[in-house]
Structure formats: structure tokens, C-alpha cells
Write an enzyme that holds these catalytic residues in place. Structure first.
Site, PDB file in Angstrom:
ATOM      1  N   TYR A   1      -1.937   0.421   9.463  1.00 48.68           N
ATOM      2  CA  TYR A   1      -2.842  -0.427   9.979  1.00 48.68           C
ATOM      3  C   TYR A   1      -3.056  -0.614  11.403  1.00 48.68           C
ATOM      4  O   TYR A   1      -2.292  -0.218  12.216  1.00 48.68           O
ATOM      5  CB  TYR A   1      -2.648  -1.917   9.623  1.00 48.68           C
ATOM      6  CG  TYR A   1      -2.678  -2.340   8.041  1.00 48.68           C
ATOM      7  CD1 TYR A   1      -3.876  -2.225   7.329  1.00 48.68           C
ATOM      8  CD2 TYR A   1      -1.827  -2.415   7.116  1.00 48.68           C
ATOM      9  CE1 TYR A   1      -4.285  -2.548   6.204  1.00 48.68           C
ATOM     10  CE2 TYR A   1      -2.032  -2.786   5.947  1.00 48.68           C
ATOM     11  CZ  TYR A   1      -3.323  -2.808   5.357  1.00 48.68           C
ATOM     12  OH  TYR A   1      -3.272  -2.990   3.835  1.00 48.68           O
TER      13      TYR A   1
ATOM     14  N   ARG B   1       0.781  -1.264   0.195  1.00 49.38           N
ATOM     15  CA  ARG B   1       0.018  -0.056  -0.037  1.00 49.38           C
ATOM     16  C   ARG B   1       0.807   1.327   0.217  1.00 49.38           C
ATOM     17  O   ARG B   1       1.023   2.138   0.913  1.00 49.38           O
ATOM     18  CB  ARG B   1      -1.092  -0.179   1.321  1.00 49.38           C
ATOM     19  CG  ARG B   1      -2.130  -0.977   0.764  1.00 49.38           C
ATOM     20  CD  ARG B   1      -2.969  -1.225   1.703  1.00 49.38           C
ATOM     21  NE  ARG B   1      -4.042  -1.229   1.225  1.00 49.38           N
ATOM     22  CZ  ARG B   1      -5.503  -1.407   2.080  1.00 49.38           C
ATOM     23  NH1 ARG B   1      -5.608  -1.418   3.260  1.00 49.38           N
ATOM     24  NH2 ARG B   1      -6.487  -1.206   1.486  1.00 49.38           N
TER      25      ARG B   1
ATOM     26  N   SER C   1      -8.544  -1.768  -1.372  1.00 47.21           N
ATOM     27  CA  SER C   1      -9.421  -0.338  -1.272  1.00 47.21           C
ATOM     28  C   SER C   1     -10.471  -0.445  -2.283  1.00 47.21           C
ATOM     29  O   SER C   1     -11.472   0.191  -1.814  1.00 47.21           O
ATOM     30  CB  SER C   1      -8.319   0.689  -1.621  1.00 47.21           C
ATOM     31  OG  SER C   1      -7.450   0.814  -0.619  1.00 47.21           O
TER      32      SER C   1
ATOM     33  N   ASP D   1      -4.697  -1.301  -6.012  1.00 44.20           N
ATOM     34  CA  ASP D   1      -4.761  -1.641  -4.566  1.00 44.20           C
ATOM     35  C   ASP D   1      -6.474  -2.054  -4.876  1.00 44.20           C
ATOM     36  O   ASP D   1      -7.296  -1.520  -4.396  1.00 44.20           O
ATOM     37  CB  ASP D   1      -4.743  -0.472  -3.785  1.00 44.20           C
ATOM     38  CG  ASP D   1      -5.140  -0.912  -2.214  1.00 44.20           C
ATOM     39  OD1 ASP D   1      -5.529  -1.999  -1.996  1.00 44.20           O
ATOM     40  OD2 ASP D   1      -5.042   0.066  -1.390  1.00 44.20           O
TER      41      ASP D   1
ATOM     42  N   GLN E   1      -1.265   2.501  -5.646  1.00 45.75           N
ATOM     43  CA  GLN E   1      -2.773   2.912  -5.285  1.00 45.75           C
ATOM     44  C   GLN E   1      -3.680   2.274  -6.463  1.00 45.75           C
ATOM     45  O   GLN E   1      -4.759   2.025  -6.102  1.00 45.75           O
ATOM     46  CB  GLN E   1      -2.962   4.385  -5.257  1.00 45.75           C
ATOM     47  CG  GLN E   1      -2.634   4.667  -3.712  1.00 45.75           C
ATOM     48  CD  GLN E   1      -2.866   6.093  -3.133  1.00 45.75           C
ATOM     49  OE1 GLN E   1      -3.225   7.079  -4.293  1.00 45.75           O
ATOM     50  NE2 GLN E   1      -2.445   6.664  -2.329  1.00 45.75           N
TER      51      GLN E   1
END
Ligand code: NAD
Length: 379
Positions: free
Chosen positions: A224, A119, A130, A127, A124
Site C-alpha cells: 500500500y 491481501r 479488489s 478479496d 485473492q
């Protein structure tokens, strides 16, 4: 070189790994794209849509494929039939599928797990965690609004004023923030809590109230959350109880990577909710944030209807597929070397995105935590 799009075999799976409108991106790179007949059916794409987009549709597109893409991992029986050196790309929850990982290793298949794409900003657009969490978060808010037998927004009418619904969201990662944003757009009063201190600002930026329990923050590595201690979990529950009792709708989206979902709400806490209240537990499938929630079912706890999520992104199959397919296209593009219009699927293992997402290659398990799990070794 040939990329095959496999038809999903998991029950209730509505998504497909490639959508017709993105087939052209792969053919433009120089790939032949082969799609398994019926692969797009549940996402409302016909075989003809893929043919019109430049793909070949057949019952057995996997034969001779250099790369096979799917949403869920291929079945072991299919993996065992693949020639050595074939690459596969899909979600691959290695913690829960050690035997499949061993098959991929033993068959000399190179496997990439979408959930392991690092990440970092450069990744992005690849991903898929997400992109699918965004779909899930939206869906959770819509389910809560649909199940609640009252308005989300404030209504001031000649016949009187109807107050807005109060929604509490627990876990404000990608899915939680989307649930907050959607509930706000529908006019609810939203309060939210996350163990990461950084989430408070994001909650407020969406116009929701960030619940401050004055407990220590649990920021782990990579942005996280860390797991809670038993004592921390108990205190969090005690402090959240009044917020949950006052809510019309509770949406829970909390997760800790690689672990079962943290239990945030006991059945006794749900029993304190008002008649007609609803609970939406996105984490039901991975252990549940709410005690007693059942994936894919609505159960009654006290006065509340409790909805347990089951493969929630597949409930909006077309947008979920489109976003996932774009993630796949971006990852494949990164792994492609193109010379004079001839594509070579030739990933650079010096690249941290390639190396980070690769699980098995050349008869070995490259992802260390998975290797330890499957082959033993340091925990
Ligand atoms: P996730 O699905 O792993 O977890 C969801 C949320 O649950 C997280 O916000 C987590 O803090 C929260 N949570 C965990 N335990 C909890 C508990 N006991 N009580 C309350 N909340 C709890 O997370 P995610 O949505 O995948 O993303 C988490 C983080 O990753 C965020 O910081 C996000 O901004 C970041 N992120 C970065 C990138 C990137 O840089 N490319 C992409 C996506 C997400």
C-alpha cells in the site's frame, strides 16, 4: 446450519451479498440458505430466482441464522437483537463505525470484515476490496467517457481527423488500473501517476504513459501507499498541474488505507482545465482527491464538470454483487467443516485469513487497531 442473506438498508445500495447462481455452492456445502424478501431487487434478482436456486425467501430470515451475510454492516438495532454467538460477515469500516463495533462486542456477535481479509495470494479469491475496486475503476472510465462531449478514440475519416481524448489517471491501484485499461480500450491517450514506484510498470503494461515526477516513492507495508508529508503533497501538486491542465478527462482513485483520501488536486488546478473537460473523483466519499468534489453530485469548477463518486460499485449492481458473492462463498468455504454432507460453520482461528478478518468474538474486539480506537490504548 443456516446462512441468512440480509436485505441492504443503506440508501442507494444496489448490491446484494448473494446471487441466485451461487446459492447452490452454499447448499452443496450443506447449508440452508435463507434470503430476506426483496434482497436482490436492485441487482435485478427476483425472490423467485432465489427460490428456484434452492433458497428459502422470507421477511425474517435472520432469526435462527448461524451466519448473516450482507454488503454493508447490519444496523445496530438489528445487531442488538441477535443471539450471542451469531456470526456476521460484511464490509465493516471499523474506523468510521466504532459504536457499531462496540455493539457487536457487547452482544457477543462474531464479526468478519471483508476489508480486513489479508491481501495474500491464498486469499485473492476472497478479496472483496479488489473485486469492488475493479467495478469502480471500470465505472469511472465509462462515466468520464459519457460526460466528455468528444470522442475518446482517434478517428481518421474522409471528413478529417479527430484526435483522441487525453485522460489522466491519478492512483494506479486496482481501481486506477481498471480505469486506465478501460480508457485505453475506448481509445484514449492515457497518462497515469501513482506514488508507489511499482505501479509505473503496471501502468506501462496497459499501454499507458507512466508520469514520472522524480519524487521519492511512498511504498508502505503490504504493497500500500504511505501518507504524504505536506511538502511532498505540495511538490506533487505543482508537478502534476501541467498534466491536469492538458487533460480532457481526469480520473482520481488514490487512497491510503484507514485514512481519509489524500488531496491531490486543488480547485485552482481544476480551473486550469479546458472548457468541456471532466473530472471523476472516485474518492469523493472518503474526503476527495479533488478539492470541491461532492459525493453523488456533478459540480462545476472553472470550465470542468466534476463528478463525485458515491457508492460507485453499486452503480453496476449485478456484476458487483456476483463478484462480492463469490468472495463470500470462498470465505465461507474456508470457514466450513463438512462431515457426511453436514456443514458446520467452524472457522479455524489459527488460520491467518480467519484471524485477520475477525473484528469481534466472544465479547472482545480482536482487531487491535479497532480495539485501540474503541476502547482506548496505544494509537
Ligand atoms: P488503494 O485503494 O488503497 O489505493 C489506490 C491507489 O492510490 C494505490 O495504488 C496507492 O498507491 C495510490 N495512492 C495513494 N496515495 C497517493 C497519492 N498521494 N498520489 C497518487 N497515488 C496515490 O489501493 P488498492 O487498489 O487496494 O491496492 C494497492 C496495492 O495492493 C497494490 O500494490 C496492489 O497490487 C496490491 N494488491 C494486492 C493484492 C493481493 O496480493 N491479494 C490484492 C489487491 C491489491
Amino acid at each position: 446450519m443456516k446462512i441468512a442473506v440480509a436485505k441492504e438498508t443503506r440508501a442507494g445500495e444496489g448490491r446484494v451479498a448473494m446471487v441466485p447462481e451461487l446459492v447452490g455452492k452454499l447448499t452443496a456445502l450443506g447449508y440452508e440458505v435463507a434470503v430476506q424478501a426483496g434482497a436482490g431487487e436492485h441487482a435485478l434478482y427476483s425472490d423467485q430466482d432465489y427460490v428456484d436456486a434452492g433458497a428459502v425467501v422470507s421477511d425474517d430470515p435472520l432469526a435462527g441464522a448461524d451466519l448473516i451475510v450482507s454488503v454493508n454492516p447490519l444496523e445496530s438495532a438489528v445487531v442488538r437483537g441477535l443471539p450471542q454467538g451469531t456470526s456476521v460477515m460484511s464490509f465493516l469500516p471499523t474506523t468510521f463505525m466504532p459504536e457499531l463495533v462496540a455493539d457487536l462486542r457487547d452482544c457477543g456477535v462474531t464479526s468478519y470484515a471483508m476489508e480486513l481479509v489479508p491481501r495474500i495470494s491464498r486469499a485473492q479469491s476472497m478479496d472483496a476490496l479488489s473485486s469492488q475496486a475493479l467495478v469502480s475503476g471500470y465505472r469511472c472510465a465509462i462515466v468520464a467517457a459519457g460526460m466528455l462531449r468528444r470522442f475518446f478514440p482517434l478517428n481518421m475519416t474522409a471528413a478529417g481527423t479527430v484526435p483522441p481524448a487525453e485522460v489522466v489517471v491519478l492512483g494506479a491501484g486496482v481501481a486506477g488500473l481498471q480505469a486506465i485499461a478501460t480508457s485505453k480500450r475506448l481509445g484514449a491517450v492515457v497518462k497515469a501517476y501513482d506514488v508507489r514506484a511499482a505501479a509505473a510498470e503496471e501502468i506501462r503494461s496497459l499501454g499507458a504513459q507512466s508520469i514520472d515526477l522524480e519524487l521519492e516513492t511512498l511504498e508502505g507495508s503490504g504493497g500500500y501507499a504511505r501518507e504524504m508529508t505536506e511538502d511532498r503533497a505540495r511538490r506533487q501538486m505543482e508537478m502534476l498541474a501541467p498534466y491536469i491542465a492538458a487533460a480532457d478527462a481526469l480520473i482520481t482513485t488514490a487512497a491510503v488505507p484507514g485514512r481519509t483520501a489524500p488531496l491531490l488536486v486543488t480547485a485552482a488546478m481544476v480551473e486550469q482545465m479546458k472548457p468541456g473537460s471532466v473530472v471523476v473523483d472516485l474518492a469523493a466519499e472518503t474526503g476527495g482527491n479533488v478539492e470541491g468534489s461532492v459525493p453523488g453530485e456533478v459540480v462545476k469548477i472553472g470550465h470542468a464538470q466534476v463528478w463525485g463518486g458515491s457508492n460507485v460499485p453499486a452503480q453496476l449492481p449485478q456484476p458487483a454483487s456476483k463478484l462480492y458473492a463469490q468472495n463470500i462463498v470462498n470465505l465461507v468455504t474456508l470457514m466450513t467443516r463438512s462431515t457426511d454432507g453436514v456443514a458446520a460453520f467452524d472457522p479455524d482461528f489459527e488460520d491467518e485469513i480467519v484471524a485477520g478478518s475477525c473484528v469481534t468474538r466472544g465479547g472482545q474486539i480482536l482487531h487491535e487497531p479497532t480495539r485501540n480506537l474503541v476502547e482506548g490504548g496505544a494509537a
